[in-house]
Each structure stands twice: as structure tokens, then as C-alpha cells.
Design a protein around this motif. Sequence first.
Motif, PDB file in Angstrom:
ATOM      1  N   ILE A 236       0.814  -1.215   0.000  1.00  0.00           N
ATOM      2  CA  ILE A 236       0.000   0.000   0.000  1.00  0.00           C
ATOM      3  C   ILE A 236       0.846   1.264   0.000  1.00  0.00           C
ATOM      4  O   ILE A 236       0.395   2.338  -0.431  1.00  0.00           O
ATOM      5  CB  ILE A 236      -0.969  -0.007   1.218  1.00  0.00           C
ATOM      6  N   LYS A 237       2.108   1.187   0.454  1.00  0.00           N
ATOM      7  CA  LYS A 237       2.946   2.400   0.538  1.00  0.00           C
ATOM      8  C   LYS A 237       3.172   3.006  -0.846  1.00  0.00           C
ATOM      9  O   LYS A 237       3.264   4.238  -0.989  1.00  0.00           O
ATOM     10  CB  LYS A 237       4.273   2.100   1.219  1.00  0.00           C
ATOM     11  N   TYR A 238       3.273   2.157  -1.874  1.00  0.00           N
ATOM     12  CA  TYR A 238       3.463   2.665  -3.229  1.00  0.00           C
ATOM     13  C   TYR A 238       2.198   3.378  -3.712  1.00  0.00           C
ATOM     14  O   TYR A 238       2.273   4.428  -4.352  1.00  0.00           O
ATOM     15  CB  TYR A 238       3.818   1.524  -4.183  1.00  0.00           C
ATOM     16  N   LEU A 239       1.058   2.789  -3.385  1.00  0.00           N
ATOM     17  CA  LEU A 239      -0.216   3.385  -3.784  1.00  0.00           C
ATOM     18  C   LEU A 239      -0.441   4.713  -3.070  1.00  0.00           C
ATOM     19  O   LEU A 239      -0.869   5.700  -3.671  1.00  0.00           O
ATOM     20  CB  LEU A 239      -1.357   2.407  -3.480  1.00  0.00           C
ATOM     21  N   ALA A 263     -10.114  -5.288   0.760  1.00  0.00           N
ATOM     22  CA  ALA A 263      -9.830  -5.324   2.196  1.00  0.00           C
ATOM     23  C   ALA A 263     -11.102  -5.223   3.039  1.00  0.00           C
ATOM     24  O   ALA A 263     -11.053  -5.424   4.256  1.00  0.00           O
ATOM     25  CB  ALA A 263      -8.872  -4.192   2.562  1.00  0.00           C
ATOM     26  N   GLY A 264     -12.225  -4.912   2.383  1.00  0.00           N
ATOM     27  CA  GLY A 264     -13.482  -4.790   3.118  1.00  0.00           C
ATOM     28  C   GLY A 264     -13.563  -3.544   3.984  1.00  0.00           C
ATOM     29  O   GLY A 264     -14.371  -3.467   4.915  1.00  0.00           O
ATOM     30  N   GLN A 265     -12.748  -2.540   3.669  1.00  0.00           N
ATOM     31  CA  GLN A 265     -12.753  -1.295   4.439  1.00  0.00           C
ATOM     32  C   GLN A 265     -13.763  -0.331   3.795  1.00  0.00           C
ATOM     33  O   GLN A 265     -13.413   0.604   3.083  1.00  0.00           O
ATOM     34  CB  GLN A 265     -11.344  -0.698   4.481  1.00  0.00           C
ATOM     35  N   LEU A 266     -15.038  -0.602   4.098  1.00  0.00           N
ATOM     36  CA  LEU A 266     -16.129   0.060   3.397  1.00  0.00           C
ATOM     37  C   LEU A 266     -16.227   1.553   3.687  1.00  0.00           C
ATOM     38  O   LEU A 266     -16.493   2.351   2.785  1.00  0.00           O
ATOM     39  CB  LEU A 266     -17.457  -0.627   3.749  1.00  0.00           C
ATOM     40  N   GLU A 267     -16.040   1.936   4.923  1.00  0.00           N
ATOM     41  CA  GLU A 267     -16.181   3.345   5.285  1.00  0.00           C
ATOM     42  C   GLU A 267     -15.194   4.220   4.505  1.00  0.00           C
ATOM     43  O   GLU A 267     -15.530   5.340   4.099  1.00  0.00           O
ATOM     44  CB  GLU A 267     -15.958   3.530   6.790  1.00  0.00           C
ATOM     45  N   LYS A 268     -13.971   3.725   4.313  1.00  0.00           N
ATOM     46  CA  LYS A 268     -12.962   4.492   3.589  1.00  0.00           C
ATOM     47  C   LYS A 268     -13.323   4.672   2.119  1.00  0.00           C
ATOM     48  O   LYS A 268     -12.823   5.591   1.455  1.00  0.00           O
ATOM     49  CB  LYS A 268     -11.593   3.804   3.692  1.00  0.00           C
ATOM     50  N   LEU A 269     -14.176   3.781   1.629  1.00  0.00           N
ATOM     51  CA  LEU A 269     -14.496   3.793   0.207  1.00  0.00           C
ATOM     52  C   LEU A 269     -15.453   4.912  -0.188  1.00  0.00           C
ATOM     53  O   LEU A 269     -15.433   5.378  -1.331  1.00  0.00           O
ATOM     54  CB  LEU A 269     -15.133   2.448  -0.194  1.00  0.00           C
ATOM     55  N   ILE A 270     -16.292   5.321   0.733  1.00  0.00           N
ATOM     56  CA  ILE A 270     -17.379   6.233   0.379  1.00  0.00           C
ATOM     57  C   ILE A 270     -16.858   7.524  -0.250  1.00  0.00           C
ATOM     58  O   ILE A 270     -17.270   7.898  -1.359  1.00  0.00           O
ATOM     59  CB  ILE A 270     -18.265   6.524   1.611  1.00  0.00           C
ATOM     60  N   ASP A 271     -15.959   8.211   0.434  1.00  0.00           N
ATOM     61  CA  ASP A 271     -15.438   9.472  -0.099  1.00  0.00           C
ATOM     62  C   ASP A 271     -14.683   9.258  -1.409  1.00  0.00           C
ATOM     63  O   ASP A 271     -14.771  10.082  -2.330  1.00  0.00           O
ATOM     64  CB  ASP A 271     -14.514  10.140   0.924  1.00  0.00           C
ATOM     65  N   LYS A 272     -13.948   8.157  -1.496  1.00  0.00           N
ATOM     66  CA  LYS A 272     -13.161   7.899  -2.699  1.00  0.00           C
ATOM     67  C   LYS A 272     -14.067   7.614  -3.898  1.00  0.00           C
ATOM     68  O   LYS A 272     -13.778   8.038  -5.021  1.00  0.00           O
ATOM     69  CB  LYS A 272     -12.201   6.746  -2.447  1.00  0.00           C
ATOM     70  N   LEU A 273     -15.168   6.905  -3.658  1.00  0.00           N
ATOM     71  CA  LEU A 273     -16.113   6.633  -4.742  1.00  0.00           C
ATOM     72  C   LEU A 273     -16.850   7.901  -5.160  1.00  0.00           C
ATOM     73  O   LEU A 273     -17.157   8.088  -6.347  1.00  0.00           O
ATOM     74  CB  LEU A 273     -17.101   5.546  -4.313  1.00  0.00           C
ATOM     75  N   LYS A 274     -17.117   8.771  -4.227  1.00  0.00           N
ATOM     76  CA  LYS A 274     -17.755  10.044  -4.570  1.00  0.00           C
ATOM     77  C   LYS A 274     -16.826  10.901  -5.427  1.00  0.00           C
ATOM     78  O   LYS A 274     -17.274  11.584  -6.355  1.00  0.00           O
ATOM     79  CB  LYS A 274     -18.160  10.789  -3.301  1.00  0.00           C
ATOM     80  N   ILE A 275     -15.532  10.841  -5.124  1.00  0.00           N
ATOM     81  CA  ILE A 275     -14.539  11.546  -5.945  1.00  0.00           C
ATOM     82  C   ILE A 275     -14.515  10.944  -7.348  1.00  0.00           C
ATOM     83  O   ILE A 275     -14.438  11.663  -8.355  1.00  0.00           O
ATOM     84  CB  ILE A 275     -13.146  11.469  -5.305  1.00  0.00           C
ATOM     85  N   ALA A 276     -14.594   9.613  -7.401  1.00  0.00           N
ATOM     86  CA  ALA A 276     -14.592   8.920  -8.696  1.00  0.00           C
ATOM     87  C   ALA A 276     -15.799   9.330  -9.532  1.00  0.00           C
ATOM     88  O   ALA A 276     -15.698   9.488 -10.759  1.00  0.00           O
ATOM     89  CB  ALA A 276     -14.588   7.408  -8.480  1.00  0.00           C
TER      90      ALA A 276
END
Length: 430
Positions: A236-239, A263-276
Motif C-alpha cells: 500500500i505504501k506505493y499506492l 480489504a473490506g474497508q467500506l467506510e474508507k471507500l465512500i469518499d473515494k467513490l464520490k470523488i470517482a
Amino acid sequence: MKKSLFILTMALIASASVWAQPEKDLKNASKALNKYFLDPGNNADVLQESLDLLNSAFKSDDIKKVSGSWITRGKIYNEVANSDFQQKTIIADYEIKQPEAPRLAYEAFKEAYKLSEKKSEKKDALEGMQEAESHLNNFAIFAYQAQEYDKAYSNFKSSLDAYDAIKEMGATSRLDEVENGYNDQLFFAAVSGYYGGMKAESKPLFLKLYEMDSSEAVVYDALYNIAKEEGQDDAIKYLEAGREKFPDDTSLLFTEINHYLTAGQLEKLIDKLKIAIEKEPDNVSVYTTLGSVYDQLQVQALADGDNEKATEYFDAAFDYYNQAMAKDDKNFEAIYSMGALYYNKAATYVEKLNEYAADFSKEGMKKYDDTKIEMDDLFKQALPYFEQAESVNSEDLNTIIALKEIHARLNDLEKSNTYKEKYDALQGGE
């Protein structure tokens, strides 16, 4: 004594003869090449004759010990490469006849330089290597443009090796004359290896670019994927480094989204998907993915007994699935997901229903009836979406299973059996 001298003389003559034939083949190879260049269109067989003579000469260990032999070999392959290059620049669909010629020329001049004792030979070897370096670059570009990434990698990598060798000789490389020449060559070598399926070979090149603080987003994306495939815990450090350096890069954003999904880290996904969604407002899959995240969060909230949060997540999932369907009303994933939203919520009632079924009190029976009505209502709301999904893709097994189960829950056994038969037929390949 005279007899011994005669035998020794014969041996020397024989030895000279053994040496003479490879040397003769080498000279004839050069002559045949010159003949080929007089009329390349009609002398393709002469070119092959030249290369055959060259290969025959280099079967001799004695020939291989002489710097001049390697210089001749390098010159022949440089000429062959130059001929292919000129044809390719004139005729776009020309197929290169000797794709290995630049590499073989470079390797020949490198060996010649190592064996050279005369300054003139070293000079010839160096100049030949500099020419071969240009051919390696040109052939690499041709291969890259044709998406022949394995060939591109071989030539780009050899050109980097040639650069190192030329610099060790204290001379100037063509890459020195181009702004960011070495960095670009390193980048395309790494990318070619990566696209060509040679990830292990491309990794050290990407790492070098990473250490150089590369301004190419794909470097960070590739390193993350390679490290992840290798099972590295710190992939993940490269990403993260790439996302920090290129916050607007869509490719890295979607790689990050897939990382957190896996990874199943759903909460972290919300903002990133909104950006997408902001970056790709017409990408239906982003809406359905965000809807799915909210759907999964809804199921978790129900399991935790947080009905208020579950309702909030349900409404959000419903909203994004609806937006997806508004973008494309025939999108199977969006339609199916809307049905699954209701179906998954209805499924959470089953455990309660079984619990109330064991309570034969008046109050328990009422809870059972009320819960079943709510559950059935959710299944009824799911039904038209699954029917629509079936109309879009009639062979999706998950859709058929859902329709079978819903009709069974709604006590329509005839339709449930119909879908069971269809499921069995699809499973059996009928």
C-alpha cells in the motif's frame, strides 16, 4: 629427423587451414552483405547467406578470440539493423526481418572492446556500440508501438545496458543528448516489461524510478500491483505515495478503490467513490459500487441492531442504484443490485421470523404475522427488479436463484419450480 619435421610442417599447414576457413567465411559474409545492399528488394537470400557465413565463422573458438572478428560481426548486424530501420520508416507495415540485429551488434562491439589491445580497435568498437544503441532505441519504439511489449522490453533494456557500457568507456551516449533521455528510456523499459508480463524483470526498473521520485503515475500503480501479487505487507505504501503525488489521477484512484474493496474497508471507500463519480460522472459502475458499499453497510448495521443507521445506508444505496439506472436503464448490474438491496434487507427478517415461530402466545403470533408481512413486502419490491434483470440477462444464475426463492417465500410454488427447472437446465448446460 626429416620425417618428424615433415609431420610438424603438415600439422602447421593443417592448423592454418582450420583458421583460414572461418576467416574466409567472415570476409565472405561482409562481401555478401555489400552485395545485398546493392539491391535489397531482390537479394533477400544474399542477406541470409551473409548471416549464415557469419554464424559459421563464429563456430571457431579462434575467431572469437580476435577483437577484429567481433568488430566485423558488429558492423554486419548494425548494417542489417540500419537496412530494416530505413525500410520501416518508408513502409509503415514493413515487417522487420532481423529484430535481434541491434542487440547482437551491441553485444559484438562490447566483446570487441573487451578484447581490444589497439586504440583503433577500441575506437571502432565504441563507435559501433554507439550506433547499435540508436538501433536498439528505434527497434524498441517500433515494438512498443506495435504492442509487442516483450520485444520492446528486450531492446529498451539492452539500450540501458549499452548506455552503462558506453559511460564506463568515458564516452557520450545518445541518451546524454536528449533531455530526460535516460529517465524516459528507463520508464519505457519498465512499462514494456510490465505490459509484456515480465513483472519480476520490470520491478527493479520501477523501483529505480520510484527512488528517483518519478513523475509518472503508472510507476506507483505498477509497484503496488507487483508488491501485492508478491504478498508484500507494505504494498500500500506505493499506492499511497502515488495518490499523494497524483491526487487527480483516475487510474490510481480506482486502484485505491479496489484495494479497499478487497480489504473490506467500506467506510474508507465512500469518499473515494464520490470523488470517482465527480471525475467520471457517466461511469455507471462507480454508482453501483457505491450503492453496493452502502448496501453492505446497511446489512452490518442491521446485524448490530442499529436500525436508524441501517435505514440511512439503505436510502443511500437506493439513491445510487437509481442514479445508475438513470444513466443506463439496461445496465444489468444496476438493475440486479436494486433487487438485491430489497432482497438482502428481507433476508434479515428470516432469523426473527424463525424466533417468533417458536412463540405460540398471542403476542408472539402477532409479531410473527407482522414480521412476515414486512418481509414479504420487501420480497415483492425486489421481484420486479429481478424480473427486469432476467430480461436483460436470462442466463444469470444468481438472478434465477433469487426469483426461485422469492416465489417460494411468496407461496407461488409453481413459479418457484419453473425457476428451479431453469436453474437446473443452466447448471447442466442444456
